[in-house]
Design an enzyme around this catalytic site. Structure first.
Site, mmCIF file in Angstrom:
data_model
loop_
_atom_site.group_PDB
_atom_site.id
_atom_site.type_symbol
_atom_site.label_atom_id
_atom_site.label_comp_id
_atom_site.label_asym_id
_atom_site.label_seq_id
_atom_site.Cartn_x
_atom_site.Cartn_y
_atom_site.Cartn_z
ATOM 1 N N CYS A 11 0.814 -1.219 0.000
ATOM 2 C CA CYS A 11 0.000 0.000 0.000
ATOM 3 C C CYS A 11 0.848 1.270 0.000
ATOM 4 C CB CYS A 11 -0.982 -0.052 1.160
ATOM 5 S SG CYS A 11 -2.447 0.921 0.844
ATOM 6 N N HIS A 48 -3.241 -5.129 1.676
ATOM 7 C CA HIS A 48 -2.585 -5.544 2.926
ATOM 8 C C HIS A 48 -2.788 -7.031 3.180
ATOM 9 C CE1 HIS A 48 -1.941 -1.406 4.336
ATOM 10 N NE2 HIS A 48 -3.054 -1.155 3.683
ATOM 11 N N GLU A 65 -0.934 -8.482 5.515
ATOM 12 C CA GLU A 65 -0.563 -8.640 6.932
ATOM 13 C C GLU A 65 -1.772 -8.478 7.846
ATOM 14 O OE1 GLU A 65 -0.147 -6.052 5.151
ATOM 15 O OE2 GLU A 65 -0.535 -4.259 6.334
HETATM 16 N N1 GLN Z 1 -3.813 6.261 1.026
HETATM 17 C C1 GLN Z 1 -2.576 6.017 1.687
HETATM 18 C C2 GLN Z 1 -1.422 6.829 1.119
HETATM 19 O O1 GLN Z 1 -1.559 7.583 0.211
HETATM 20 C C3 GLN Z 1 -2.206 4.547 1.635
HETATM 21 C C4 GLN Z 1 -3.141 3.744 2.475
HETATM 22 C C5 GLN Z 1 -2.531 2.514 3.073
HETATM 23 O O2 GLN Z 1 -1.308 2.343 3.156
HETATM 24 N N2 GLN Z 1 -3.386 1.661 3.577
HETATM 25 O O3 GLN Z 1 -0.343 6.688 1.608
#
Ligand code: GLN
Length: 194
Positions: A79, A170, A172
């Site tokens: 992410c 994710h 995890e």
């Molecule tokens: N929207 C977040 C960002 O721009 C990422 C979200 C996440 O890591 N769950 O960093």
């Protein structure tokens, strides 16, 4: 025994460390450039990419991270971690930078609030994976040396290059071990070939 670092600047550090511990690995929390020298592989957790970017730069970690990952340190990014690696970031926060070590462009928060925290069973090139999407980015351009591992809702959400596995979601948070096991395999292969 391979040593896996978890970038411990902001975000879901504990969840990755716990999952690694469950696989019998002692996670090393990476907070200083020196810590990077002690690891065989690295996890970049999710969180808020603009905050991780700002902190990593102010802690003197951004350039050592860039060098280590560009140099082939096996890396799993989830992410916000994926956003950190990308060559191009669409919809960045003001002043946000990325490490530019993975030949993809990503769009932050691409799935909008409607899938703000969906749990999904993803069909990946490596088999099924149960993952969570939380304000996830989408991968909008994939370079020639990067392989697509999975799509979700018609968009690329998981890729791998020679040494990097990068996910918009994710694993995890759902206890999904598939990608961490791949990272461990890669790290132990490298550790044994020197
Ligand atoms: N929207 C977040 C960002 O721009 C990422 C979200 C996440 O890591 N769950 O960093």
């Amino acid at each position: 025994m391979v040593r896996i670092g978890v970038l411990a600047v902001q975000g879901g550090v504990r969840e990755h460390a716990d999952l690694l511990a469950g696989l019998g690995v002692e996670p090393v929390l990476v907070r200083r450039p020196d810590d990077l020298a002690r690891v065989d592989a690295l996890v970049l957790p999710g969180g808020e990419s603009s905050v991780i970017d700002r902190l990593a730069r102010s802690m003197g970690l951004a350039e050592p991270l860039r060098r280590a990952i560009a140099g082939g340190l096996p890396t799993l990014a989830t992410c916000a971690g994926l956003i950190m690696l990308a060559d191009g970031v669409l919809d960045p926060a003001p002043g946000q930078q990325s490490l530019r070590v993975l030949d993809v462009d990503v769009r932050r928060n691409a799935f909008g609030p409607q899938v703000a925290s969906a749990e999904v069973r993803l069909a990946t090139a490596w088999g099924p994976a149960a993952v969570a999407f939380i304000r996830a980015p989408a991968i909008e351009r994939v370079g020639p040396d990067v392989n697509v591992l999975a799509e979700h809702a018609g968009r690329v959400v998981a890729v791998a290059s020679a040494s990097v596995i990068a996910l918009a979601c994710h694993p995890e948070l759902t206890g999904e071990e598939l990608f961490h096991r791949r990272l461990l395999d890669q790290a132990s292969r490298l550790a044994h070939t020197g």
